[in-house]
Structure formats: C-alpha cells, structure tokens
Design an enzyme around this catalytic site. Sequence first.
Site, mmCIF file in Angstrom:
data_model
loop_
_atom_site.group_PDB
_atom_site.id
_atom_site.type_symbol
_atom_site.label_atom_id
_atom_site.label_comp_id
_atom_site.label_asym_id
_atom_site.label_seq_id
_atom_site.Cartn_x
_atom_site.Cartn_y
_atom_site.Cartn_z
ATOM 1 N N HIS B 90 -10.149 -27.342 -13.134
ATOM 2 C CA HIS B 90 -11.340 -27.333 -13.989
ATOM 3 C C HIS B 90 -12.519 -27.936 -13.242
ATOM 4 O O HIS B 90 -13.601 -27.343 -13.185
ATOM 5 C CB HIS B 90 -11.080 -28.093 -15.292
ATOM 6 C CG HIS B 90 -12.321 -28.371 -16.084
ATOM 7 N ND1 HIS B 90 -13.008 -27.378 -16.751
ATOM 8 C CD2 HIS B 90 -13.015 -29.510 -16.295
ATOM 9 C CE1 HIS B 90 -14.063 -27.910 -17.344
ATOM 10 N NE2 HIS B 90 -14.104 -29.198 -17.077
ATOM 11 N N ASP B 119 -37.787 -10.073 0.623
ATOM 12 C CA ASP B 119 -36.372 -10.415 0.636
ATOM 13 C C ASP B 119 -36.276 -11.810 1.236
ATOM 14 O O ASP B 119 -37.288 -12.469 1.455
ATOM 15 C CB ASP B 119 -35.550 -9.401 1.456
ATOM 16 C CG ASP B 119 -34.103 -9.308 0.953
ATOM 17 O OD1 ASP B 119 -33.504 -10.381 0.714
ATOM 18 O OD2 ASP B 119 -33.597 -8.200 0.773
ATOM 19 N N TRP B 154 -10.154 -33.433 -8.544
ATOM 20 C CA TRP B 154 -11.199 -32.694 -7.821
ATOM 21 C C TRP B 154 -11.735 -33.492 -6.650
ATOM 22 O O TRP B 154 -12.270 -32.924 -5.722
ATOM 23 C CB TRP B 154 -12.313 -32.224 -8.758
ATOM 24 C CG TRP B 154 -13.498 -33.137 -8.874
ATOM 25 C CD1 TRP B 154 -13.610 -34.196 -9.711
ATOM 26 C CD2 TRP B 154 -14.718 -33.071 -8.142
ATOM 27 N NE1 TRP B 154 -14.822 -34.806 -9.537
ATOM 28 C CE2 TRP B 154 -15.525 -34.134 -8.581
ATOM 29 C CE3 TRP B 154 -15.215 -32.221 -7.146
ATOM 30 C CZ2 TRP B 154 -16.795 -34.369 -8.062
ATOM 31 C CZ3 TRP B 154 -16.480 -32.472 -6.643
ATOM 32 C CH2 TRP B 154 -17.257 -33.530 -7.100
ATOM 33 N N SER B 184 -19.831 -20.987 3.241
ATOM 34 C CA SER B 184 -20.714 -20.123 2.471
ATOM 35 C C SER B 184 -21.990 -20.856 2.065
ATOM 36 O O SER B 184 -23.104 -20.355 2.261
ATOM 37 C CB SER B 184 -19.965 -19.627 1.236
ATOM 38 O OG SER B 184 -20.869 -19.261 0.232
ATOM 39 N N SER B 185 -21.834 -22.070 1.532
ATOM 40 C CA SER B 185 -23.008 -22.832 1.087
ATOM 41 C C SER B 185 -23.925 -23.124 2.264
ATOM 42 O O SER B 185 -25.155 -23.078 2.141
ATOM 43 C CB SER B 185 -22.586 -24.149 0.457
ATOM 44 O OG SER B 185 -21.747 -23.914 -0.628
ATOM 45 N N HIS B 268 -22.032 -37.521 -3.958
ATOM 46 C CA HIS B 268 -23.193 -37.875 -4.760
ATOM 47 C C HIS B 268 -24.375 -36.952 -4.561
ATOM 48 O O HIS B 268 -24.952 -36.495 -5.535
ATOM 49 C CB HIS B 268 -23.575 -39.340 -4.671
ATOM 50 C CG HIS B 268 -24.343 -39.708 -5.905
ATOM 51 N ND1 HIS B 268 -23.731 -40.069 -7.079
ATOM 52 C CD2 HIS B 268 -25.651 -39.596 -6.191
ATOM 53 C CE1 HIS B 268 -24.649 -40.195 -8.023
ATOM 54 N NE2 HIS B 268 -25.811 -39.915 -7.514
ATOM 55 N N GLU B 270 -24.110 -34.005 -3.947
ATOM 56 C CA GLU B 270 -23.656 -32.814 -4.672
ATOM 57 C C GLU B 270 -24.112 -32.852 -6.135
ATOM 58 O O GLU B 270 -24.467 -31.826 -6.708
ATOM 59 C CB GLU B 270 -22.124 -32.712 -4.590
ATOM 60 C CG GLU B 270 -21.507 -31.622 -5.448
ATOM 61 C CD GLU B 270 -21.749 -30.220 -4.901
ATOM 62 O OE1 GLU B 270 -22.128 -30.104 -3.726
ATOM 63 O OE2 GLU B 270 -21.568 -29.259 -5.665
ATOM 64 N N TYR B 272 -26.839 -33.982 -7.173
ATOM 65 C CA TYR B 272 -28.232 -33.524 -7.189
ATOM 66 C C TYR B 272 -28.328 -32.063 -6.800
ATOM 67 O O TYR B 272 -29.249 -31.358 -7.216
ATOM 68 C CB TYR B 272 -29.087 -34.439 -6.314
ATOM 69 C CG TYR B 272 -29.054 -35.838 -6.864
ATOM 70 C CD1 TYR B 272 -29.713 -36.122 -8.054
ATOM 71 C CD2 TYR B 272 -28.290 -36.831 -6.283
ATOM 72 C CE1 TYR B 272 -29.633 -37.367 -8.628
ATOM 73 C CE2 TYR B 272 -28.199 -38.083 -6.854
ATOM 74 C CZ TYR B 272 -28.869 -38.352 -8.026
ATOM 75 O OH TYR B 272 -28.771 -39.576 -8.600
ATOM 76 N N SER B 283 -39.015 -27.137 -15.145
ATOM 77 C CA SER B 283 -40.408 -27.294 -14.747
ATOM 78 C C SER B 283 -41.165 -25.972 -14.750
ATOM 79 O O SER B 283 -42.394 -25.970 -14.670
ATOM 80 C CB SER B 283 -40.490 -27.926 -13.353
ATOM 81 O OG SER B 283 -39.814 -29.158 -13.333
ATOM 82 N N HIS B 317 -21.504 -46.235 -5.208
ATOM 83 C CA HIS B 317 -21.307 -46.714 -6.578
ATOM 84 C C HIS B 317 -20.118 -45.997 -7.235
ATOM 85 O O HIS B 317 -19.714 -46.367 -8.326
ATOM 86 C CB HIS B 317 -22.592 -46.599 -7.415
ATOM 87 C CG HIS B 317 -23.030 -45.212 -7.724
ATOM 88 N ND1 HIS B 317 -24.334 -44.830 -7.699
ATOM 89 C CD2 HIS B 317 -22.344 -44.107 -8.070
ATOM 90 C CE1 HIS B 317 -24.432 -43.554 -8.020
ATOM 91 N NE2 HIS B 317 -23.234 -43.093 -8.245
ATOM 92 N N HIS B 318 -19.582 -44.990 -6.545
ATOM 93 C CA HIS B 318 -18.331 -44.402 -7.021
ATOM 94 C C HIS B 318 -17.135 -45.262 -6.639
ATOM 95 O O HIS B 318 -16.016 -44.977 -7.019
ATOM 96 C CB HIS B 318 -18.141 -43.007 -6.424
ATOM 97 C CG HIS B 318 -19.176 -42.024 -6.877
ATOM 98 N ND1 HIS B 318 -18.978 -41.183 -7.937
ATOM 99 C CD2 HIS B 318 -20.425 -41.773 -6.440
ATOM 100 C CE1 HIS B 318 -20.057 -40.438 -8.119
ATOM 101 N NE2 HIS B 318 -20.951 -40.780 -7.226
ATOM 102 N N THR B 343 -36.328 -40.029 -11.331
ATOM 103 C CA THR B 343 -35.768 -39.207 -12.401
ATOM 104 C C THR B 343 -36.533 -39.445 -13.695
ATOM 105 O O THR B 343 -36.874 -38.508 -14.418
ATOM 106 C CB THR B 343 -34.280 -39.534 -12.584
ATOM 107 O OG1 THR B 343 -33.675 -39.637 -11.303
ATOM 108 C CG2 THR B 343 -33.591 -38.456 -13.371
ATOM 109 N N LYS B 346 -39.856 -37.655 -13.814
ATOM 110 C CA LYS B 346 -39.766 -36.248 -14.191
ATOM 111 C C LYS B 346 -39.714 -36.106 -15.709
ATOM 112 O O LYS B 346 -40.420 -35.291 -16.288
ATOM 113 C CB LYS B 346 -38.508 -35.629 -13.595
ATOM 114 C CG LYS B 346 -38.675 -35.184 -12.174
ATOM 115 C CD LYS B 346 -37.376 -34.593 -11.700
ATOM 116 C CE LYS B 346 -37.451 -34.181 -10.259
ATOM 117 N NZ LYS B 346 -38.257 -32.992 -10.026
ATOM 118 N N ARG B 465 -9.109 -41.885 -17.434
ATOM 119 C CA ARG B 465 -9.206 -40.463 -17.128
ATOM 120 C C ARG B 465 -7.837 -39.923 -16.736
ATOM 121 O O ARG B 465 -6.963 -40.650 -16.327
ATOM 122 C CB ARG B 465 -10.093 -40.263 -15.906
ATOM 123 C CG ARG B 465 -11.515 -40.429 -16.115
ATOM 124 C CD ARG B 465 -12.207 -40.438 -14.770
ATOM 125 N NE ARG B 465 -12.405 -39.083 -14.271
ATOM 126 C CZ ARG B 465 -13.099 -38.805 -13.164
ATOM 127 N NH1 ARG B 465 -13.620 -39.784 -12.458
ATOM 128 N NH2 ARG B 465 -13.259 -37.574 -12.759
#
Lengths: 164, 809
Positions: B90, B119, B154, B184-185, B268, B270, B272, B283, B317-318, B343, B346, B465
């Site tokens: 998941h 293009d 994950w 790919s990314s 982290h 990721e 964002y 926006s 912080h993880h 943040t 925004k 968890r």
Amino acid sequence: MATRKATTVYLYELAWILPSFAIPVGMLVALVVTAFGAGIHLPGQERRIDPTKVAETAPFDTPGLVELAPGQYEVRMTAQIWAFAPNEIRVPAGSTVHFWATSKDVVHGLLIPKVHVNVMLLPGQVAHAVARFDTPGEYPIICHEYCGIAHHTMAGKVIVEAAR
Amino acid sequence: MGHAGGMRGHASAQSGDVGGMGGHLGAPHVGWRSWVTTVDHKRIGILYGVSAFVFLLVGGIEALLIRLQLAGPGQAVVSAQGFNALFTMHGTTMVFLAVMPANAAFFNYIVPLMIGARDVAFPRLNALSYWIFFFGALFLNASFLVGAPPDAGWFGYANLTSKQFSPGMNVDFWLLSLLVLGVSSMIAAVNFIVTILGMRAPGMTLMRMPVFVWMTLVVQFLIVLAFPPVTVGLIFLMFDRFFGTHFYDVAAGGDLHLWQHLFWIFGHPEVYILILPAFGIVSEVLPTFARKPLFGAPVVIYSGVLIGFFGFGVWSHHMFAAGMGPVADAAFSIATMLIAIPTGIKIFNWLATLWGGALRMTTAMHFAIGLVGLFTIGGLSGIMHASPPVDLQQTDTYFVVAHFHYVLIGGSLFGIFAGVYYWWPKMTGRFLDERLGKLGFWLLFVAFNAAFFPQHYLGAIGMPRRIYTYAAGTGWAFWNLVSTVGAFGIAVGVLVFAVNAWRSLRAGAPAPADPWDGRTLEWRTSSPPPVHDFDEIPAVSGRDTFWREKYGPRRGAPPAPAHDHVHLPAPSHWPVVIGLGIALLAVGALTHLAVVALGALVAVVGVFRFALEHHRTPAHAQQIGSLGVDHRKVAMWVFLGSECFLFGTLIATYLAYRGRSVVGPYPHEILNIPVTTLSTFDLLMSSLLMVLALAAVQRGDQRQARLWLFGTALFGLIFLGFQAFEFTTFVHEGLTLQQNLFGSTFFVLTGFHGGHVTVGVIWLLSLWVLALRGRLAPVDAIKVEVAGLYWHFVDVVWIAIFTLLYLIP
C-alpha cells in the site's frame, strides 16, 4: 481596503497576527516544559555491543529486574523476534525504572504508552530509557518497530503494585 | 528547417476535431501501437494519468483490506503475512505508483503548454521514462503473482531486509523495482529541468513562469538530488542480498543507522516531491476561480524553493527514537521547525488570494480550498514532530499515520483532484459533471476526516503502526471501526469520480478552449490542444500572460512571437524496447543469469538504436534552448549533479565505515599506492586527449578526431586494466567483497567508478566508430562535447577517491 489609515491595526488582522505569535511561543514553552519539567530526554547511543554476544556481555549476562536502591530499579532487557526478555516486570508504585535494552537480531522498538518510553532497539547498540511508575496498574510494553510476521504479538507488561 | 519526422505531425495537426480522449489525434495516430511508440508529451501525460489512477485503485483496495482487518479486535480477515505485505505494498504503491505518476501526468501534459512549448526537450527520453516506470510498476506487482509480495514495510528498515531475516524473493522484488522506478524518475527529472529552463516562450522570464511550473522545477531538482542516496542504499542492500557483502551486517561492524540515513535523506525530500506539485496546482486554481492574481506570487515561489532547500535538512526527525545523540537531534529539530515558515507563508498567501475575490465555487475550487484546510491540519501535526519530546510520544504510533495521511491525501490527493477537475476540459475537450464532482468532493472530505482524524487519538493512546491485530481490552476498537467506515467512504468518493470521468468521456458537454476564463498559456490553445500545441508560439508579456492578453494591461510591447517551423519528433519504439530490456534484467536477477544477459543485450541494443535514430535528422542537429546552451549539454550538467550525490554517498559510506572491519585484511596492509598513482596519472592524461579530440571534431579534422578519440578510450582501457590487476591481486591476498566491511565498501565504491569508466570507454569507442565511417562532422561536435563532460567528471571523481581512499590513511 486601501483607505489610508495605515497605522491602524484592524481587529481581523490582530486575529491573525496574535495566534501566529502564540503558536510558536506555545511550542517553545511546550519544548522547555517537556524537556526540563517533565524530564523527557531523547535516547542517545549509550554504547555499542556485539549483537551475536549479547548474552555474554554485561549487563545482559544477568538479565532481568535488579533493585538498585529502594524505589530504584534497573531492567536489563533483550529483544529478539518476537519477544522481550524479561516480558513481565513487577515493581511497587512510585518506583523509578531504568531500562537498558538491546536487540539480538533485527531493529525492534520499546514503547510504553503513558510513561515517557519510546526508543528504537537497534542491534549493536544499547538503548537507555527511564520511567517513573506512580499509579498502580498494568502498563503494556509494546514493540512498535515493525519486525516481521509476528510483530503484533511482541509485547510485555509492567505491573505496578500498590505500595505496601 | 527540413524534417523527416515532422510529416506525420503535420498530417495529424490538420484534424482539429474535438472529441473524446483520442479525438484530436489524426489518422496516423490511432491504435494501440501509436500509444506504445508515442513521443507526444500530451499522450505520455495521459498514459501516466491512467496508470496512476489504476494503481490508486490497487493501493486503495490494499488499504481497504488493511482497514477491514483492523475494524475490530482479534480479526483474521487476512493472514499476518498477508497483512504485512498489504501495508508494505500500500505504501510503496501509493507513493511511487499513484501520487508520483499522477504528478508526472500534469508535468507532462501541462508544463509544456504553460511555458508555450511544442513538447519537452527530449520527447523520446520522456517516453523512455514512462515505459521504465510502467515495467517497474508491473514488476513490483508481479510479486503477488508468484506469491512473494514485499513485506518489510515501505521504508524497509535494515536489517529486517537482510537475507537472514527475509530469505524469500519478497524484498528482492521491492528493491529491484525501486531501483527501476528511480531510473525512470531520474530521466524524467533531467528532461523537465532542461525543458523548463530551455524551452520557455519568448518573454517568459523565470519570474513570469506560472507557479505550477516553478513547483515542477523545484520537484525535479529534489528528485535529481534525493534519489541518488536511496539508490546507493538500495544498491548496498542488493549487494548484501545477492553477493554477500556486509553493509547492513552489524556483526561485521556495520551500523544500521546507515540505511535509516540513506533512506530518509531521500524520504523526506520525497514528501515534498509528493506535495509541491499539489501546491503548484492550488496556486493556479485559486487565482483563476477567485478572479484575482495570486497574492504575493514571488513569495509563493521563493517559499517553494526554500521548502525544497530545507527539505534536505530535516530527514533525521524520522529517527529521533533511534539514538543519534543530542546535537543531531537539536539541529534537525530546529530545521524542522524552520520549514514550517515557508509552508505557512504559502497558506497565508492562498488565503489572501481568496480574500475579496469573486469566488466561483467549482469542484476544482472545492478541492483546492479543501487542501488548504486539510494540509494545514497535517502541517500542524507535522510541526509537533519537530519537538523531540513530543515526537517521542508519537514515533511509530498511529498519530504518525494520521499525520502523513493528512499530508498525502488531504494535501497531495486533493491537489491532484483539483488539477484533474481544472484541466480535464483541456485534456479531453469535455467537461466533468459539476454536481457529481461536488458530491464526490463532499464524500471524500467527510469520509477522509472520519477515517484519519480518529487515528490521531489512537496514536496518542498508544496504538502502534503496522500491527496485524490488537486485543479487545486496549480501548482501540471503536475509533478503528470509525476509521474503517471512513476508508470505505473514501472508496465511494473515488468511485463517484470514476463514474463522472466515464460519463464525461462518453457524453460530456464539449468544452471551449478557455472554459474557466484562465490566466495561463494552456488556455490559449484549443481543448484538447493540437498535436503541435500552438500554431504560433505565443509571446509572453508578464505573469498571467493570457489574462493580460484578454483584459490588459500589458507591460510594454510584447516580444514578437516566434514563427518557427513546426517540427514534431517521429514516434519511436526504442523507448519501450529499452524499458523491456530493463524489466528483463530485473526478472533475470530473480530467475536465471541467462535472462540477465538477454535483458542487458536488449537494453544495450535499444540504447544504441535510440542514440543513432536521429543521428542524421537535420532538425535534431541544433537544440539550442532559450538559455543559449544546447539542451543535451544542460541535461548532462544536471545528470552530473546527481552523480555528485551518488558518488558522495558512496564515498561518505566508505569514510563512515573506515576502521570498523572486525577482520583483516586492512587498508594499510593491502593498498598499493605506487601502482595506483600510475593508473591515476593515466586517467588524468586521458582528459587531455579528450580535449584534443573535441577540438579536432570542432574544426572538422577527421584524422586527428579519430586518433584522439581512440587515444582517450585506450587510456580508459589502460586504467581499467590497472583496476582489474588491482582487484585480482587483492582477491589473491584474501580481500573479497565478502571478506570484511573494508572489502565491501572498497569494491563497491571503486567498482562503481570502474563501471562509469567502462560506460565512458564504450561511449568513446562508439564515437570513434562513427568517426571512422566519416559520420562525425563538426555539426556533431556537441555529441563529443557531452561525452567529454561525462569523461572529465569521471576523472575528477577519481581524484577524490584516490585521495580519500589511498592517500589519507
């Protein structure tokens, strides 16, 4: 909106500005209170240990609960898939318990909700946490770092007995 | 400018009918083969979008099973093993196969339109990144078919992922597909950076770019810099599992913090990567439907860039509970609090945009405003994690689960839905039904909060968890049930969208070119746009340029629009061939070496044919972008930036593990500095030959070009010979990959460098063969220059490796 009463702070502006000051101040206060008032400290890396020789290395060569002084206890705890040893601890109410813990295999966790214990148990590293148990009752000890198929069964408990 | 490949584009450009999904695509562009070989950014965008939706459903079904299992205490809807696989798949599916490709769908479809381009910079590379993604996604889910779905979570914390504790193929599927998806990314990110920097319409300065384009640019930089560390971490894991190295072997001196750092330094940013595109969409949507310019647009842009920067400084912080020591904890705590500032800026700018606007409450607007509210909740619970003592109460509890679902559903998914409802008419030429849309929004909004708000509370009372089940006496049952009901509500909401989409495609009301009274360039062309996007590249006179065009005022005279010839690249089937080759490589890793060899053959042949496909197409000779630099050169620089992070991570790991081997041989016993000095000298000299080769090609001196190209490759080969000699000597002296930590880190680092040299040698020899056949004219000098950049970089990296490994004891 652009009438030139530039120095006036409108009520709705204040309603935004004040909370935006209050929130960080509140957070900082929470930080100070929890760190110094409640004595919550982050786990550090206390010392390293060879995970294949845990049973021969002090203090884990004598596992279990040790009374250091009246009301002061030390638990030498090892975690392995999927159990804590010891997995049941009895202390009288009002005790302070020092947890010294490590893992023999994969990464485990040591979570005791309601008191301030939440630490990863990494193999090769000895973790230290302190908790004070004032209220009699059962406190679950939970492994909260996913550790494989029977992760959900990995739990123990602290039984706090009413002081005699 | 003549063009062989443009003819088919012209033919189809004339059919501008407005129909369903494929209605705008003219005669030659029909049938499944045209989709497989397409290089049109709009079609690739649709492919990404459809794939993302399919995997959203797959990940959603996995989530529903998880919630069914947890609906009450002591249930057994699935097995414990199955549950572990479900939450692993998941998470992996939603992050890599649903949200990232959904964002990629918008990057592909919308960004070229927004910047007034025909293009992307490299249309075939764009197809390549889609097909690599496609095969990587299939490979990951194929694990279900062989009964070995990944089940290590994950973020796959080492050493649960080691061969000892996860002996099956489960983790192999996970790590190989993540490596494939990373490639790919990376390709897509390089492509979009070059596109955005180099293909803007005349007059579109950086600060005139729409905010969505800006956020796309920031995200691509995050991908380029954040993926290398996790790639290296996964490569270590692959070596541990396949070749017996010791990177995550504590008994051999390894440290499990390594994986956690490598994963979260990617993980982290990721976050964002997942959320900034949604910020970009909001926006665009809010100003359109408030009929006001975005409040403080430059500040919104700057804060997006700042979030990108800070995103790299908060990963630990993880890991507050993992025991890093007070200094690291304090630093990451403060950085995490700081990231809340841009943040927050925004959020306030979006609110100020709404203030006093003439609001039109369309479905897209509902989702955009929904994001502002829900993301703020997720953001607030996020800042709580910045405070280590608070974080300690929440680590690995359901509070964290609640937090990141508020960010990823309330943030990313609501943003994506806002984008879908906003741009659907542009993409399909038809409207989605607004009544069904609003019904879907309210269903999602209510159900989402029902599903995830109670999880804050569950976490606070101690529910961890990733538990398969829980006892009845825990007091967790009621809110878990509420959460499960909410999850099914979300499913109904998504279903309502699917029905809406289906009805729109079949018989939706036709949409005009500019249905929302839009502000940006994509609304200036028909809905859906013609194959070549714009008949005439528009000139840009300011931010919200289309709005100014419609209502004024313009700032000064607009630059003249560019009347270039329409060149559309021809379809190509090499991207899908290369993707297939890479998929075969991954399959072979789990089955038989022969399949690996076949996969490598297919991929290499594909790469060569891809590279030479347009070697003599005149329209491809010049690719100077609006930066005044050739696209290929910019792309190489961006790629080298990511390579710096790749080698940086490898070198940092070597240094962190230095002196931790528990058995010999040790570096000082074995490293042969005099011999390596010779090979280093040889490699550095090859850079000189490379310069001579480029100069010769530029002035058209065929004889010298052949000589120096071959010379450079030869020096590279000599270096590889030295390395082969060094490796065999070491193995004879007892240092192997498996011997100790030093062997693992040494061989993987220098071996990776050797692999880069090998690729360089093959590249140079290919250019040499082209030169031998007289096919390397001065106009092709850019190809030699790009190869040269790569070659010089590989040499420079060796200086760092030589100094840090050999010279500093």
